[in-house]
Design an enzyme around this catalytic site. Structure first.
Site, PDB file in Angstrom:
ATOM      1  N   TYR A   1      -6.304  34.261  82.582  1.00 55.09           N
ATOM      2  CA  TYR A   1      -6.951  33.253  83.417  1.00 55.09           C
ATOM      3  C   TYR A   1      -6.683  31.834  82.907  1.00 55.09           C
ATOM      4  O   TYR A   1      -6.664  31.578  81.700  1.00 55.09           O
ATOM      5  CB  TYR A   1      -8.466  33.479  83.441  1.00 55.09           C
ATOM      6  CG  TYR A   1      -8.917  34.629  84.303  1.00 55.09           C
ATOM      7  CD1 TYR A   1      -8.715  34.614  85.680  1.00 55.09           C
ATOM      8  CD2 TYR A   1      -9.580  35.722  83.737  1.00 55.09           C
ATOM      9  CE1 TYR A   1      -9.148  35.664  86.474  1.00 55.09           C
ATOM     10  CE2 TYR A   1     -10.016  36.781  84.520  1.00 55.09           C
ATOM     11  CZ  TYR A   1      -9.791  36.738  85.893  1.00 55.09           C
ATOM     12  OH  TYR A   1     -10.228  37.784  86.674  1.00 55.09           O
TER      13      TYR A   1
ATOM     14  N   LYS B   1     -34.636  48.780  67.276  1.00 58.62           N
ATOM     15  CA  LYS B   1     -34.728  48.116  68.581  1.00 58.62           C
ATOM     16  C   LYS B   1     -33.336  47.689  69.049  1.00 58.62           C
ATOM     17  O   LYS B   1     -32.373  47.696  68.282  1.00 58.62           O
ATOM     18  CB  LYS B   1     -35.644  46.893  68.484  1.00 58.62           C
ATOM     19  CG  LYS B   1     -35.163  45.805  67.524  1.00 58.62           C
ATOM     20  CD  LYS B   1     -36.153  44.665  67.445  1.00 58.62           C
ATOM     21  CE  LYS B   1     -35.668  43.582  66.473  1.00 58.62           C
ATOM     22  NZ  LYS B   1     -36.582  42.423  66.417  1.00 58.62           N
TER      23      LYS B   1
END
Length: 726
Positions: free
Chosen positions: A611, A377
């Site tokens: 940033y 999965k």
């Protein structure tokens, strides 16, 4: 398959041999000297050429593990383009031959385009189109064994319209069938009867987990060739053949020959592929050119009537033209574009040998008669569902677990065979898809079971018991198996549209060896088996059981169930760096995460990077920008936490904030770093390694989350090859 990282050199080289054999078929090299010798060469030995090309296409195309329809669509498109170009190329010759003046031109033209080819040798291309698509569809719908039965039956039908036609033409009903067919196609040597079995054999070999030894393959191939030679001579002697392309012993001969060629591995010779294709297409044109030249130079006796010289002249001109054309195309055509592909900004590298190793280790740790159920999965925990599941299926894993019905459908789309269990909720309205794709659905509670049963589709299911996790499952275990929930559970076994193939639970604290957690896990185990025993007392046949996930196996290996649902352990890592388990298994990480150095900047002392100006250089520095960010699954929370990457086996700390698409590392202390180099964010580089659990710990998470969040835009590449584990 053979374990090697090298390319199929044997296939590449035999392409050229096959192309020369086809020239031999059309020029009869021994015709001047020996009719029998020429028959043996051109009508028996050389008949291996076209089947070889079919098998080569099938080897790379007809696989259960192809991704949906991408490969056949590309194959059809490319083959159709080549066929169209060849048709146009030979229009002048067809005009010269008066082809377009024949009666009933339109139906004959359609017949030739679909089956016979607009020139005698071009039949191979429509046969490839029809045969390749036919077998791909059969394999996807039926699986290899049934598809082989159909393909073999078609080959037999074709055989009795070819080399054995002298037998069938004496049977009125059968000869009537062939008479009708020969109005559609001039031969049974085509994409309906001839090509499918060889396409399928090629795909079968690609998926095969075992193969004969090299000497055995060559010996059996030679033996089959000798038997085919005897067959051909007998048929020729009694004049049974209508045509001579199909023999009983041709498929087994080609099967073993192809197996033998696969043992020759080395550097890929793509140019041989291109040249052999061009030789095949162009050689009839060269036959015409040689004949015109011989006539103009008054050299027919040497260049045409001497069959060996004629053959050699056609070979030399065809090969020379083809080599020149291939060089020109690679230099000025698509070659430059191809050189730019194959380099990814960021990529996951999966080691399939390590995956095979982990499967072996887990299977060895499991109780007897217990089967591995691979949990794939979340894109196989970020490793790439297709790459992981296809490899596992090839090495013998026959049970898988997915989270959603769409993941299950995707697995079937990849050609995965065997049990596929959907662990999560599927809307009952999609029951028809569960049935269509042969998926097993988890019953999350009694109400859901009733609704699913009411859909009217016979669905395979596994019952889940809630033994204490309080997530999905029947709560029967919590009331001691004596109340209404138990009656509901018993009644589920009588639902006509529910085929109950399994019953399971999930141990929510199996990863912990703390005393309280161990006691709780033991309680869950007791509850599970108490319900199983009550069902037995009711005379109910108990389906396959499973209770262990990765930690369930490693901390409670004594439990005897039908399956172990291996998730994170399958990928060679544990959820945390400090995980404690009873079994210390020798697992190897399957995944590495890498990116490229795309820019190097000189940053002066006092300048900031990124940033928020979070990083300010305290010295003159060299900063490398890597082409990966948090949108690729590398957590932003690692910014400013001293996390390193590896470049040339050296540690480079991440500086500043991790951006969506890039991050920066300080390489001031590193030597020999340049643009284009690879940076390892997870994995080994030289003597150093950055493990996924360590990165997850730094990110205040677990390995499962870190890996499963790897972005879809991160390419997946693989290392290693297939080796059967049992």
């Amino acid at each position: 398959m053979r374990k090697s990282n090298k390319s199929y050199t044997g296939i590449d080289c035999f392409r050229m041999i096959a192309a020369l054999l086809i020239i031999a078929i059309h020029t009869s090299p021994l015709g001047t000297y020996s009719e029998l010798g020429d028959f043996i060469l051109t009508r028996v030995i050389a008949r291996a050429a076209v089947p070889f090309f079919f098998m080569t296409s099938g080897f790379f195309l007809i696989s259960r593990y192809s991704y949906k329809s991408d490969k056949p669509v590309a194959f059809v498109k490319k083959t159709a383009q080549i066929y169209g170009a060849a048709i146009v190329l030979y229009i002048p010759i067809n005009l010269y031959n008066g082809y377009f003046k024949t009666e009933n031109l339109l139906p004959n033209l359609i017949k030739d385009i679909v089956f016979d080819g607009t020139l005698y040798h071009l039949w191979y291309l429509p046969a490839s189109l029809v045969g390749g698509v036919t077998v791909w569809y059969l394999v996807r719908r039926m699986g290899f064994h049934r598809a082989f039965t159909v393909s073999a039956a078609l080959y037999l039908i074709g055989l009795f319209g070819d080399s054995y036609y002298g037998v069938t033409e004496k049977v009125p009903v059968i000869s009537g069938f062939y008479a009708l067919w020969f109005q559609v196609s001039d031969y049974t040597r085509n994409g309906v009867f001839f090509a499918p079995v060889f396409f399928l054999l090629g795909g079968w070999i690609a998926d095969c987990k075992t193969s004969p030894k090299q000497t055995t393959a060559w010996t059996l191939s030679a033996l089959m060739m000798m038997l085919m030679l005897a067959e051909g001579l007998i048929l020729h002697h009694f004049q049974v053949q209508r045509h001579d392309s199909m023999y009983f012993f041709l498929p087994p001969c080609m099967y073993f020959l192809f197996q033998a060629l696969l043992y020759y591995r080395g550097k890929r010779h793509v140019w041989l592929r291109d040249v052999s294709l061009l030789v095949y297409i162009i050689h009839p044109m060269m036959i015409v050119v040689i004949r015109f030249a011989a006539k103009a130079l008054h050299m027919q006796t040497l260049l045409v009537e001497n069959s060996v010289v004629h053959f050699l002249a056609v070979v030399v001109t065809s090969v020379s033209f083809s080599v020149a054309a291939a060089v020109y195309w690679n230099r000025f055509g698509s070659g430059k574009k191809k050189k730019q592909t194959g380099i990814h900004r960021a990529y996951i590298e999966i080691n399939l040998d390590n995956l095979t190793h982990n499967v072996k280790v887990l299977c060895k740790a499991m109780p007897p008669k217990c089967e591995l159920m691979a949990v794939v999965k979340a894109d196989a925990y970020g490793h790439g569902m297709y790459e992981i599941a296809a490899h596992l299926n090839k090495i013998g894993v026959r049970a898988f677990a997915a989270a959603t019905v769409d993941e299950g459908i995707a697995l079937r789309g990849y050609g995965i065979r065997g049990e596929i269990l959907i662990l999560g909720y599927t809307p009952p309205e999609r029951a028809w898809e569960l049935c269509k794709y042969d998926l097993s659905q988890t019953l999350v509670d009694y109400g859901y079971a009733c609704t699913l049963n009411a859909q009217g589709h016979r669905v395979k299911v596994h019952i889940k018991l809630d033994t204490g996790m309080h997530r999905l499952g029947f709560g029967v275990a919590l009331d001691g198996g004596t109340g209404k929930e138990m009656q509901n559970l018993i009644s589920v076994f009588s639902k006509k549209n529910l085929a109950i193939n399994g019953i399971y639970t999930h141990l929510c604290a199996a990863d912990s060896l703390d005393e309280a957690d161990v006691l709780f896990t033991r309680l869950q185990i007791t509850r599970f088996y108490k319900v199983i025993n009550r069902l037995k007392k009711q005379g109910i046949h108990i389906p396959k059981t499973h209770i262990q996930s990765s930690y369930g196996l490693m901390n409670y290996p004594e439990l005897k169930c039908s399956y172990v649902r291996a998730g994170i352990s399958l990928y060679g890592v544990l959820s945390t760096s400090n995980a404690q388990t009873k079994l210390r298994l020798d697992l190897k990480p399957v995944l590495s995460l890498k990116a490229h150095v795309v820019l190097i900047r000189k940053v002066k002392q006092g300048d900031s990077v990124g940033y928020g100006r979070d990083f300010v250089a305290d010295r003159d520095s060299r900063i490398a920008i890597l082409s990966i960010g948090y949108a690729d699954g590398f957590p932003r929370i690692l910014s400013g936490r001293g996390q390193d990457v590896l470049i040339n086996g050296q540690q480079a700390p991440i500086v500043g904030r991790i951006c969506m698409d890039q991050l920066a590392v300080d390489i001031t202390e590193l030597s020999n770093v340049s643009v284009g180099m690879t940076a390892t964010l997870i994995g080994r580089d030289g003597d150093r390694e950055i493990t996924a659990p360590a990165v997850a710990g730094q990110a205040e998470s677990i390995t499962n989350e870190l890996l499963s969040r790897m972005g879809k835009r991160v390419a997946v590449t693989n290392l290693g090859n297939i080796s059967k584990f049992s």
